[in-house]
Design a protein around this motif. Structure first.
Motif, mmCIF file in Angstrom:
data_model
loop_
_atom_site.group_PDB
_atom_site.id
_atom_site.type_symbol
_atom_site.label_atom_id
_atom_site.label_comp_id
_atom_site.label_asym_id
_atom_site.label_seq_id
_atom_site.Cartn_x
_atom_site.Cartn_y
_atom_site.Cartn_z
ATOM 1 N N VAL A 31 0.845 -1.188 0.000
ATOM 2 C CA VAL A 31 0.000 0.000 0.000
ATOM 3 C C VAL A 31 0.880 1.237 0.000
ATOM 4 O O VAL A 31 2.030 1.207 0.477
ATOM 5 N N GLN A 32 0.348 2.305 -0.586
ATOM 6 C CA GLN A 32 1.064 3.583 -0.498
ATOM 7 C C GLN A 32 0.062 4.675 -0.087
ATOM 8 O O GLN A 32 -1.079 4.689 -0.536
ATOM 9 N N PHE A 33 0.549 5.545 0.798
ATOM 10 C CA PHE A 33 -0.242 6.679 1.296
ATOM 11 C C PHE A 33 0.342 7.943 0.682
ATOM 12 O O PHE A 33 1.493 8.311 0.961
ATOM 13 N N ASP A 34 -0.431 8.579 -0.204
ATOM 14 C CA ASP A 34 0.066 9.758 -0.914
ATOM 15 C C ASP A 34 0.029 10.998 -0.009
ATOM 16 O O ASP A 34 -0.776 11.100 0.933
ATOM 17 N N ASN A 35 0.924 11.960 -0.341
ATOM 18 C CA ASN A 35 0.981 13.267 0.346
ATOM 19 C C ASN A 35 1.095 13.103 1.872
ATOM 20 O O ASN A 35 0.402 13.738 2.652
ATOM 21 N N PHE A 36 1.985 12.200 2.233
ATOM 22 C CA PHE A 36 2.179 11.964 3.664
ATOM 23 C C PHE A 36 3.041 13.079 4.255
ATOM 24 O O PHE A 36 4.024 13.521 3.636
ATOM 25 N N ASN A 37 2.685 13.547 5.454
ATOM 26 C CA ASN A 37 3.394 14.654 6.116
ATOM 27 C C ASN A 37 4.516 14.094 6.991
ATOM 28 O O ASN A 37 4.285 13.620 8.101
ATOM 29 N N TYR A 38 5.728 14.148 6.435
ATOM 30 C CA TYR A 38 6.876 13.648 7.201
ATOM 31 C C TYR A 38 7.321 14.650 8.279
ATOM 32 O O TYR A 38 8.195 14.332 9.087
ATOM 33 N N ASN A 39 6.754 15.834 8.264
ATOM 34 C CA ASN A 39 7.103 16.847 9.292
ATOM 35 C C ASN A 39 6.080 16.892 10.430
ATOM 36 O O ASN A 39 6.066 17.822 11.234
ATOM 37 N N ALA A 40 5.191 15.912 10.454
ATOM 38 C CA ALA A 40 4.182 15.898 11.520
ATOM 39 C C ALA A 40 4.852 15.801 12.902
ATOM 40 O O ALA A 40 5.862 15.097 13.070
ATOM 41 N N THR A 41 4.298 16.510 13.848
ATOM 42 C CA THR A 41 4.839 16.498 15.225
ATOM 43 C C THR A 41 3.753 16.081 16.199
ATOM 44 O O THR A 41 2.557 16.119 15.889
ATOM 45 N N TYR A 42 4.230 15.694 17.320
ATOM 46 C CA TYR A 42 3.315 15.346 18.408
ATOM 47 C C TYR A 42 3.896 15.916 19.706
ATOM 48 O O TYR A 42 5.008 15.522 20.111
ATOM 49 N N GLU A 43 3.181 16.907 20.260
ATOM 50 C CA GLU A 43 3.596 17.606 21.477
ATOM 51 C C GLU A 43 5.008 18.171 21.316
ATOM 52 O O GLU A 43 5.856 18.043 22.195
ATOM 53 N N GLY A 44 5.271 18.737 20.140
ATOM 54 C CA GLY A 44 6.529 19.433 19.893
ATOM 55 C C GLY A 44 7.646 18.546 19.374
ATOM 56 O O GLY A 44 8.682 19.072 18.960
ATOM 57 N N ASP A 45 7.468 17.248 19.371
ATOM 58 C CA ASP A 45 8.510 16.329 18.857
ATOM 59 C C ASP A 45 8.013 15.660 17.570
ATOM 60 O O ASP A 45 6.810 15.595 17.318
ATOM 61 N N PRO A 46 8.987 15.158 16.753
ATOM 62 C CA PRO A 46 8.549 14.424 15.546
ATOM 63 C C PRO A 46 7.595 13.304 15.922
ATOM 64 O O PRO A 46 7.797 12.600 16.917
ATOM 65 N N ALA A 47 6.569 13.131 15.107
ATOM 66 C CA ALA A 47 5.517 12.173 15.425
ATOM 67 C C ALA A 47 5.913 10.749 15.026
ATOM 68 O O ALA A 47 6.843 10.534 14.245
ATOM 69 N N SER A 48 5.174 9.818 15.538
ATOM 70 C CA SER A 48 5.257 8.429 15.093
ATOM 71 C C SER A 48 4.051 8.154 14.190
ATOM 72 O O SER A 48 3.058 8.878 14.231
ATOM 73 N N VAL A 49 4.158 7.085 13.411
ATOM 74 C CA VAL A 49 3.061 6.711 12.523
ATOM 75 C C VAL A 49 2.575 5.321 12.924
ATOM 76 O O VAL A 49 3.383 4.435 13.226
ATOM 77 N N VAL A 50 1.273 5.147 12.941
ATOM 78 C CA VAL A 50 0.679 3.858 13.188
ATOM 79 C C VAL A 50 -0.302 3.556 12.051
ATOM 80 O O VAL A 50 -0.986 4.439 11.563
ATOM 81 N N VAL A 51 -0.318 2.283 11.596
ATOM 82 C CA VAL A 51 -1.206 1.869 10.504
ATOM 83 C C VAL A 51 -2.355 1.087 11.096
ATOM 84 O O VAL A 51 -2.159 0.152 11.880
ATOM 85 N N GLN A 52 -3.573 1.482 10.710
ATOM 86 C CA GLN A 52 -4.764 0.827 11.205
ATOM 87 C C GLN A 52 -5.579 0.280 10.027
ATOM 88 O O GLN A 52 -5.441 0.725 8.886
ATOM 89 N N TYR A 53 -6.426 -0.708 10.339
ATOM 90 C CA TYR A 53 -7.303 -1.274 9.300
ATOM 91 C C TYR A 53 -8.744 -1.066 9.730
ATOM 92 O O TYR A 53 -9.061 -0.944 10.903
ATOM 93 N N LYS A 54 -9.623 -1.034 8.734
ATOM 94 C CA LYS A 54 -11.034 -0.804 9.005
ATOM 95 C C LYS A 54 -11.727 -2.135 9.235
ATOM 96 O O LYS A 54 -11.695 -3.034 8.382
ATOM 97 N N LYS A 55 -12.356 -2.257 10.413
ATOM 98 C CA LYS A 55 -13.035 -3.486 10.763
ATOM 99 C C LYS A 55 -14.394 -3.554 10.055
ATOM 100 O O LYS A 55 -14.879 -2.563 9.503
ATOM 101 N N ASP A 56 -15.011 -4.735 10.102
ATOM 102 C CA ASP A 56 -16.304 -4.922 9.445
ATOM 103 C C ASP A 56 -17.378 -4.028 10.046
ATOM 104 O O ASP A 56 -18.351 -3.671 9.352
ATOM 105 N N ASN A 57 -17.211 -3.655 11.313
ATOM 106 C CA ASN A 57 -18.224 -2.795 11.948
ATOM 107 C C ASN A 57 -17.978 -1.314 11.707
ATOM 108 O O ASN A 57 -18.675 -0.462 12.249
ATOM 109 N N GLY A 58 -16.930 -1.003 10.902
ATOM 110 C CA GLY A 58 -16.628 0.376 10.562
ATOM 111 C C GLY A 58 -15.636 1.037 11.491
ATOM 112 O O GLY A 58 -15.178 2.147 11.213
ATOM 113 N N ASN A 59 -15.269 0.395 12.581
ATOM 114 C CA ASN A 59 -14.270 0.953 13.492
ATOM 115 C C ASN A 59 -12.870 0.669 12.974
ATOM 116 O O ASN A 59 -12.645 -0.237 12.150
#
Length: 418
Positions: A364-392
């Motif tokens: 998979v590829q995620f277009d226009n990804f923000n590599y400069n994203a921060t979290y509470e002033g520090d560089p952010a981490s990335v987590v990959v999630q999948y969509k469950k059958d119930n929509g969550n």
């Protein structure tokens, strides 16, 4: 192999034809006679015109020879019998042959030379050397061959020696006298091919006319029978034999022919050596064939792609190590559940969320990804999630069988794709 290839390159394709009016023939330098313009896959009877039917036989101990069974020879046919032991030849025309009983041979030699038929129509001659070789020549019928035309509508057969005066097919005659020989002929996938330079093709003439103008006469040293209505047989001396009572023959073949009478053969006209054209002594070597066209190198896919043209494929970007990599602002991940809606989360409040669907291989590829994203002033981490059958949405490491996929990946640690 090269010679074979060059020969094929010089062949000229001809369209086969089936109309008998288009029959043409020619003599190959290999001694084969070819006839084209026939019905494909059809059997034809070929007459070797100008040649007698020859049969070897033996007289019995009484000096009697059975010439032919009933129905073998027709009225007015001319027949010769050569007594090989005495080298004497006798001829007669099958007309007014008397009918009489043929007694069983008891060893008593029948010296009187007579010709007769029995009550069943079988023809005999007496007065020959007892128990000796005899040669029967049927002058008014020619040997035949049954040959099937191929899919290209032509047939070929080897001429022996001596050669016939004409090849007769479907009441048409191809005259061989003075015929110039040429190259070969072939049938490839239903197409007729003739060697270059093309041979001189000849058209047929009427077989009836040719036969009337070229009858096979008795040999010059033949003693010819005169058969009276009362059954008596008298024999004329051979007109060219100065010693009609002798056992030998001094006849010779005419000038320009070879062999021993009556089997005189006209030698074929001289031909140019193989690989040359023209008529001796003006033989010309053909120009060399053109060089074969250059061999084009096989087409290849452009640099950076794989496969065989036109099916060139650009490889998908993949990580050098780990499960994620980046290129031109795009985030790539591998080893994910196939054909799933996925979400890459790189900061809080959804400002940098990117959505995509994995392919059947879990890429998979995620277009226009923000590599400069921060979290509470520090560089952010990335987590990959999948969509469950119930929509969550649920982290991929919780998907059944994918517990090895990293939960959080520190953005600065994501390397470039290969």
């Amino acid at each position: 192999m090269l010679k074979k290839l060059l020969f094929i390159l010089t062949l000229i394709a001809l369209t086969p034809t089936s109309a008998l009016a288009q029959m043409q023939g020619y003599l190959g330098t290999d001694g084969y006679f070819h006839i084209k313009g026939l019905q494909a896959n059809t059997k034809y009877t070929i007459d070797l015109g100008g040649m007698p039917i020859i049969k070897a036989a033996n007289s019995n101990s009484c000096g009697i020879l059975r010439i032919a069974a009933s129905g073998t020879i027709k009225q007015s046919d001319r027949i010769e019998i050569k007594d090989e032991k005495l080298n004497l030849t006798y001829g007669f025309t099958n007309t007014n042959i008397p009918i009489k009983e043929t007694a069983k041979c008891d060893g008593t030699i029948k010296a009187e030379r007579e010709i007769w038929n029995d009550d069943k129509g079988t023809t005999y001659i007496s007065g020959l050397s007892p128990s000796s070789a005899q040669t029967i020549r049927l002058l008014t019928s020619a040997p035949t061959r049954n040959i099937r035309a191929n899919i290209c509508g032509f047939l070929s057969f080897k001429l022996g020696e001596p050669r016939p005066g004409a090849i007769i097919i479907e009441n048409q005659a191809f005259v061989l006298s003075g015929l110039q020989s040429g190259g070969g002929i072939a049938c490839r996938k239903g197409k007729l091919f003739v060697a270059y330079p093309a041979p001189v093709l000849v058209a047929a003439v009427s077989a009836v006319t040719w036969r009337s103008q070229n009858p096979i006469s008795f040999s010059s040293n033949t003693r010819i029978a005169s058969i009276s209505g009362g059954g008596g047989t008298s024999w004329s001396p051979p007109p060219s034999n100065p010693n009609p009572g002798g056992g030998g023959s001094s006849a010779t073949c005419p000038t320009g022919t070879t062999g021993t009478p009556p089997d005189c053969v006209t030698p074929p006209p001289p031909t140019c050596p193989t690989g040359t054209t023209g008529t001796p002594p003006n033989c010309v070597a053909p120009p060399p064939p053109p060089p074969p066209p250059p061999v084009e190198p096989p087409a290849t896919c452009p640099t950076g792609t794989t496969g065989t043209p036109p099916n060139c494929v650009t490889p998908k970007p993949t990580p050098v190590s780990g499960r994620m990599c980046k290129y031109a602002g795009t985030l790539v991940a591998i080893g994910l559940p196939p054909n799933k809606e996925l979400l890459a989360v790189a900061s809080e409040h959804g400002r940098n969320d990117r959505y995509a669907t994995s392919d059947s291989g879990g890429w998979v590829q995620f277009d226009n990804f923000n590599y400069n994203a921060t979290y509470e002033g520090d560089p952010a981490s990335v987590v990959v999630q999948y969509k469950k059958d119930n929509g969550n949405w649920e982290n991929v490491d919780n998907y059944p069988g994918y517990s090895g996929f990293p939960n959080f990946v520190y953005i600065p640690s994501i390397g470039p794709c290969k």
